[in-house]
Design a protein around this motif. Structure first.
Motif, PDB file in Angstrom:
ATOM      1  N   ALA A 159       0.889  -1.219  -0.019  1.00 11.94           N
ATOM      2  CA  ALA A 159      -0.058  -0.249   0.071  1.00 11.94           C
ATOM      3  C   ALA A 159       0.770   1.121  -0.087  1.00 11.94           C
ATOM      4  O   ALA A 159       1.998   1.363   0.526  1.00 11.94           O
ATOM      5  CB  ALA A 159      -0.840   0.068   1.141  1.00 11.94           C
ATOM      6  N   VAL A 161      -2.908   7.309  -3.105  1.00 13.92           N
ATOM      7  CA  VAL A 161      -3.863   6.395  -2.446  1.00 13.92           C
ATOM      8  C   VAL A 161      -4.802   7.251  -1.371  1.00 13.92           C
ATOM      9  O   VAL A 161      -6.005   7.123  -1.194  1.00 13.92           O
ATOM     10  CB  VAL A 161      -3.259   5.124  -1.727  1.00 13.92           C
ATOM     11  CG1 VAL A 161      -4.313   4.380  -0.969  1.00 13.92           C
ATOM     12  CG2 VAL A 161      -2.714   4.218  -2.865  1.00 13.92           C
ATOM     13  N   THR A 188      -3.679  -2.718  -4.095  1.00 13.71           N
ATOM     14  CA  THR A 188      -3.640  -3.854  -4.809  1.00 13.71           C
ATOM     15  C   THR A 188      -2.700  -3.725  -6.129  1.00 13.71           C
ATOM     16  O   THR A 188      -2.823  -2.813  -6.988  1.00 13.71           O
ATOM     17  CB  THR A 188      -4.894  -4.320  -5.220  1.00 13.71           C
ATOM     18  OG1 THR A 188      -5.837  -4.463  -4.135  1.00 13.71           O
ATOM     19  CG2 THR A 188      -5.067  -5.723  -6.023  1.00 13.71           C
ATOM     20  N   ARG A 215      -5.780   2.167  -6.386  1.00 14.42           N
ATOM     21  CA  ARG A 215      -5.831   3.103  -5.440  1.00 14.42           C
ATOM     22  C   ARG A 215      -5.738   2.481  -4.008  1.00 14.42           C
ATOM     23  O   ARG A 215      -5.469   3.414  -2.899  1.00 14.42           O
ATOM     24  CB  ARG A 215      -6.625   4.181  -5.251  1.00 14.42           C
ATOM     25  CG  ARG A 215      -6.472   4.903  -6.902  1.00 14.42           C
ATOM     26  CD  ARG A 215      -7.897   5.756  -7.154  1.00 14.42           C
ATOM     27  NE  ARG A 215      -8.868   4.615  -7.681  1.00 14.42           N
ATOM     28  CZ  ARG A 215     -10.136   5.051  -7.868  1.00 14.42           C
ATOM     29  NH1 ARG A 215     -10.495   6.209  -7.533  1.00 14.42           N
ATOM     30  NH2 ARG A 215     -11.102   4.219  -8.374  1.00 14.42           N
ATOM     31  N   ASP A 216      -6.324   1.252  -3.743  1.00 20.18           N
ATOM     32  CA  ASP A 216      -6.041   0.735  -2.330  1.00 20.18           C
ATOM     33  C   ASP A 216      -4.912  -0.076  -2.464  1.00 20.18           C
ATOM     34  O   ASP A 216      -4.671  -0.855  -1.435  1.00 20.18           O
ATOM     35  CB  ASP A 216      -7.336  -0.278  -2.446  1.00 20.18           C
ATOM     36  CG  ASP A 216      -7.165  -1.199  -3.378  1.00 20.18           C
ATOM     37  OD1 ASP A 216      -6.633  -1.373  -4.313  1.00 20.18           O
ATOM     38  OD2 ASP A 216      -8.178  -2.254  -3.245  1.00 20.18           O
ATOM     39  N   ASP A 252     -10.451   8.292  -3.587  1.00 17.59           N
ATOM     40  CA  ASP A 252     -11.005   7.403  -2.974  1.00 17.59           C
ATOM     41  C   ASP A 252     -10.565   6.109  -2.904  1.00 17.59           C
ATOM     42  O   ASP A 252      -9.864   5.589  -3.971  1.00 17.59           O
ATOM     43  CB  ASP A 252     -12.405   7.452  -3.681  1.00 17.59           C
ATOM     44  CG  ASP A 252     -13.259   8.618  -3.626  1.00 17.59           C
ATOM     45  OD1 ASP A 252     -13.064   9.332  -2.630  1.00 17.59           O
ATOM     46  OD2 ASP A 252     -14.149   8.743  -4.487  1.00 17.59           O
ATOM     47  N   HIS A 253     -10.764   5.439  -1.840  1.00 16.41           N
ATOM     48  CA  HIS A 253     -10.037   3.905  -1.723  1.00 16.41           C
ATOM     49  C   HIS A 253     -11.071   3.059  -2.430  1.00 16.41           C
ATOM     50  O   HIS A 253     -12.157   3.310  -2.881  1.00 16.41           O
ATOM     51  CB  HIS A 253     -10.054   3.621  -0.191  1.00 16.41           C
ATOM     52  CG  HIS A 253      -9.144   4.127   0.512  1.00 16.41           C
ATOM     53  ND1 HIS A 253      -7.765   3.726   0.392  1.00 16.41           N
ATOM     54  CD2 HIS A 253      -9.139   5.087   1.364  1.00 16.41           C
ATOM     55  CE1 HIS A 253      -7.156   4.604   1.475  1.00 16.41           C
ATOM     56  NE2 HIS A 253      -7.737   5.492   1.806  1.00 16.41           N
ATOM     57  N   GLY A 254     -10.477   2.037  -3.037  1.00 15.42           N
ATOM     58  CA  GLY A 254     -10.961   1.070  -3.853  1.00 15.42           C
ATOM     59  C   GLY A 254     -10.297   0.995  -5.257  1.00 15.42           C
ATOM     60  O   GLY A 254      -9.258   1.811  -5.445  1.00 15.42           O
ATOM     61  N   ARG A 255     -10.782   0.088  -6.068  1.00 17.20           N
ATOM     62  CA  ARG A 255     -10.341  -0.095  -7.305  1.00 17.20           C
ATOM     63  C   ARG A 255     -11.006   0.770  -8.399  1.00 17.20           C
ATOM     64  O   ARG A 255     -10.182   1.607  -9.008  1.00 17.20           O
ATOM     65  CB  ARG A 255     -10.409  -1.607  -7.833  1.00 17.20           C
ATOM     66  CG  ARG A 255     -10.114  -2.631  -6.600  1.00 17.20           C
ATOM     67  CD  ARG A 255      -9.176  -3.622  -7.339  1.00 17.20           C
ATOM     68  NE  ARG A 255      -7.840  -3.062  -8.019  1.00 17.20           N
ATOM     69  CZ  ARG A 255      -7.251  -3.953  -8.734  1.00 17.20           C
ATOM     70  NH1 ARG A 255      -7.437  -5.101  -9.087  1.00 17.20           N
ATOM     71  NH2 ARG A 255      -6.141  -3.368  -9.130  1.00 17.20           N
TER      72      ARG A 255
END
Length: 400
Positions: free
Chosen positions: A23, A30, A351, A348-349, A34-37
């Motif tokens: 991360a 990040v 991954t 952005r998370d 916004d968090h998430g894909r």
């Protein structure tokens, strides 16, 4: 070997092993996004499509006027006289050997290369071509970033005064090629970098070669660029003034690393990827490269992401994901079992997703598409020397 002017000529192809996610720090994009894909994140099975071929050692990509897709080409071996090509192997075998004017910029919008700028400075170094590395379209003007510096042109008798005089005004420059018949020098980062490393020998002791390599338009005007020989990040303002912002650590397992790509993030910080030096091979070498984050407002430089193979391209996608083009999967120099390059997508998370595995060969530059897809230059050079005598096998591929 200290710098890309010597080691980049041996860049290798590879497919990177899928990497565990690391991360981003709280100050990176990040946290800023916004968090998430999110929309625009690509799947590991995203289609890889060749959209242009027949390119001469392709490097960087940019969107030109009217959404035209443009690519820089470092060219083909210069057809200079034998007296202007010194191919003798020396202890430092990666020094430039042969100079000419074979660099170009091609419009590949329709799939067939149309060279809109030609006769740019170029050089053959063993099996690799160097020349117009960086490419950018900014505020209605088209720019290329030329390798080298006037001070580092050979003074030996084998380079004629005529050719040296033709090259000297343009090597190591930010060149405005909007009018291909009247290229204009917009800035001289190579000369500035040369002066810097001679005034500040700690970053590059006993080394006096520069290689302005990658640039990105700066929000508000001007450019950020990296020099893969002087090992610095610099800024070029709208009037062509050059300022060195920071230098990068030399130490790396086996040999020094060099900065090869630069991008400004949605948080206005500057992100720089590196190519690890000679000796970074095997399992450790495949995870030795890093991405740095630099804050222009504070001057802070920190490692933002770790665990990559040889990086040659990077940038942000439409939705804020960060992408790294890996030239190899086995570090640098390439391993005999290297099976092709790849692109690592960092969501952005945090991954990570590997793209193009098994379908790329010496990938290099990176460009985000307006629809969430990405574009990568491919087959940017050939290794080992003697693999092929064909210099027109370069490609651009679309992933997504």
């Amino acid at each position: 070997m200290r710098r890309l002017a010597r080691c980049r000529m041996l860049l290798a192809a590879a497919a990177a092993t899928t990497l565990a996610g690391v991360a981003a720090g709280s100050s990176g994009p990040v946290a800023a996004a916004d968090h998430g894909r999110g929309s625009g994140t690509l799947d590991k099975n995203a289609e890889v499509e060749v959209i242009a071929e027949g390119l001469y050692s392709p490097r960087s990509l940019t969107w030109g006027p009217g959404g035209r897709l443009l690519v820089s080409e470092t060219g083909t071996p210069p057809l200079t006289a034998p007296s202007e090509c010194n191919m003798v192997s020396e202890e430092i075998v990666f020094e430039m050997k042969c100079f000419g004017h074979t660099g170009s910029v091609a419009d590949i919008t329709n799939g067939e290369p149309k060279r809109i700028v030609e006769n740019l400075p170029s050089a053959l170094n063993l099996q690799d071509m160097i020349g117009p590395n960086g490419l950018a379209y900014s505020q209605g003007r088209l720019y290329t970033l030329q390798a080298g510096s006037p001070q580092s042109l050979p003074t030996d008798a084998w380079l004629s005064d005529g050719l040296r005089n033709k090259l000297k005004p343009y090597v190591g420059t930010l060149l405005d090629v909007t009018d291909p018949k009247k290229p204009r020098v917009a800035a001289r980062p190579g000369a500035a970098d040369y002066e810097y490393i001679n005034e500040n020998p700690d970053p590059t002791p006993d080394f006096d070669v520069t290689n302005p390599y990658s640039l990105t338009p700066k929000k508000g005007g001007g450019f950020y660029y990296v020099d893969a020989a002087a090992n610095v990040l610099g800024e070029i303002d709208r009037w062509g003034n050059v300022e060195i912002l920071t230098s990068f650590p030399l130490s790396q397992a086996g040999s020094d690393a060099v900065p090869t790509c630069v991008a400004q993030g949605p948080d206005r910080a500057v992100y720089v990827g590196e190519l690890t030096g000679h000796g970074n091979t095997g399992e450790e070498g495949a995870k030795a490269a890093k991405v740095y984050r630099y804050e222009p407002w504070s001057g802070d430089l920190e490692v933002w992401q770790r665990g990559f193979s040889a990086i040659t391209g990077c940038g942000f996608g439409k939705n804020g994901d960060f992408y790294v083009t890996q030239f190899t999967s086995t570090g640098f120099l390439p391993s005999p079992d290297d099976d092709g390059g790849s692109v690592i997508q960092i969501g952005r998370d945090g991954t990570r997703t590997e793209l193009g595995k098994g379908k790329l060969f010496f990938p290099h530059g990176f460009l985000a598409g307006p629809d969430g897809s990405i574009y990568v230059t491919n087959k940017s050079l050939w290794w080992p020397p003697g693999t092929t005598g064909d210099w027109d096998k370069g490609e651009v591929v679309k992933i997504g």
